[in-house]
Motif scaffolding. Structure first.
Motif, PDB file in Angstrom:
ATOM      1  N   GLY A  51       0.335  45.027  30.148  1.00  0.00           N
ATOM      2  CA  GLY A  51       0.415  46.395  29.649  1.00  0.00           C
ATOM      3  C   GLY A  51       0.597  46.456  28.145  1.00  0.00           C
ATOM      4  N   LEU A  52       1.391  45.545  27.609  1.00  0.00           N
ATOM      5  CA  LEU A  52       1.543  45.491  26.154  1.00  0.00           C
ATOM      6  C   LEU A  52       0.214  45.148  25.481  1.00  0.00           C
ATOM      7  N   ALA A  53      -0.559  44.261  26.100  1.00  0.00           N
ATOM      8  CA  ALA A  53      -1.866  43.931  25.529  1.00  0.00           C
ATOM      9  C   ALA A  53      -2.781  45.154  25.509  1.00  0.00           C
ATOM     10  N   VAL A  54      -2.735  45.953  26.566  1.00  0.00           N
ATOM     11  CA  VAL A  54      -3.540  47.178  26.588  1.00  0.00           C
ATOM     12  C   VAL A  54      -3.072  48.149  25.508  1.00  0.00           C
ATOM     13  N   GLU A  55      -1.770  48.223  25.284  1.00  0.00           N
ATOM     14  CA  GLU A  55      -1.249  49.091  24.230  1.00  0.00           C
ATOM     15  C   GLU A  55      -1.767  48.650  22.859  1.00  0.00           C
ATOM     16  N   TYR A  56      -1.825  47.351  22.638  1.00  0.00           N
ATOM     17  CA  TYR A  56      -2.366  46.842  21.378  1.00  0.00           C
ATOM     18  C   TYR A  56      -3.845  47.203  21.228  1.00  0.00           C
ATOM     19  N   LEU A  57      -4.581  47.145  22.345  1.00  0.00           N
ATOM     20  CA  LEU A  57      -5.989  47.533  22.281  1.00  0.00           C
ATOM     21  C   LEU A  57      -6.140  49.008  21.919  1.00  0.00           C
ATOM     22  N   LEU A  58      -5.281  49.840  22.487  1.00  0.00           N
ATOM     23  CA  LEU A  58      -5.345  51.260  22.165  1.00  0.00           C
ATOM     24  C   LEU A  58      -4.959  51.537  20.713  1.00  0.00           C
TER      25      LEU A  58
END
Length: 205
Positions: A51-58
């Motif tokens: 989830g943190l990786a997805v936040e970084y992508l966003l």
């Protein structure tokens, strides 16, 4: 006439996705520290780190997102599971994982979270991102910051992970009841005396 930017009451799709992924990540983090199964805790940790990786992508920090996946999800969690297997940790609910000090643990967790939030807010209160410059999560900016200011902590973390792996191997090689049981089973399959029978003969002699 330029279109007005979205405000607090009219969030964009990226902001809504950021909030939803953040809630999922928070829920996975809570389940990581509350579950009584070590393997389930490791799997929920994978969800939280993903989830943190997805936040970084966003946040348009693609390089940080893939580093998050490769280093943390692909290395740290695998190392954690590897250590659990080497130390023969129980797969099911473990009574040793619950100390009974839930109130004290909750108080310490809330105090630590408050301190971290206050430190981050105070450190970046007057910090502004230059949208005209290079992206904050680009490879050049991240590499310069990592190997110029954070190279020693990065190497210290690598040594710590290596020490954890070596410690797990040492703990797994200690002789115990499981080793004697495996030796007895091997001896029965081979037709020879088991470890208990050898010990009994030695004591009788």
């Amino acid at each position: 006439m330029a279109a007005e930017s979205a405000g607090f009451l009219s969030p964009t799709g990226v902001e809504i996705a950021f909030l939803m992924v953040g809630l999922v990540t928070l829920g996975a983090a809570v389940l990581t520290v509350t579950t009584r199964r070590l393997v389930h805790a490791a799997l929920w940790l994978v969800v939280a780190l993903g989830g943190l990786a997805v936040e970084y992508l966003l946040l348009t920090a693609e390089f940080i997102a893939w580093v998050q996946v490769l280093v943390y999800v692909g290395s740290v969690v695998v190392l954690l599971l590897f250590g659990l297997m080497l130390t023969r940790a129980p797969i099911g609910p473990s009574p040793d994982a619950d100390s009974g000090n839930r109130v004290a643990a909750l108080a310490v967790a809330l105090a630590s979270a408050a301190v971290l939030v206050w430190v981050v807010v105070d450190a970046f209160r007057t910090t502004w991102i230059d949208l005209g410059g290079p992206p904050a999560g680009s490879t050049g900016v991240t590499g310069a910051g990592l190997f110029r200011y954070w190279v020693l902590p990065f190497e210290a973390l690598s040594v710590l992970l290596l020490a954890a792996l070596v410690g797990a191997i040492v703990l797994s090689r200690r002789p115990g009841a499981s080793d004697r049981a495996a030796d007895s089973a091997s001896a029965r399959r081979a037709g020879g005396p088991s470890a208990e029978e050898r010990d009994g003969r030695g004591g009788a002699g």
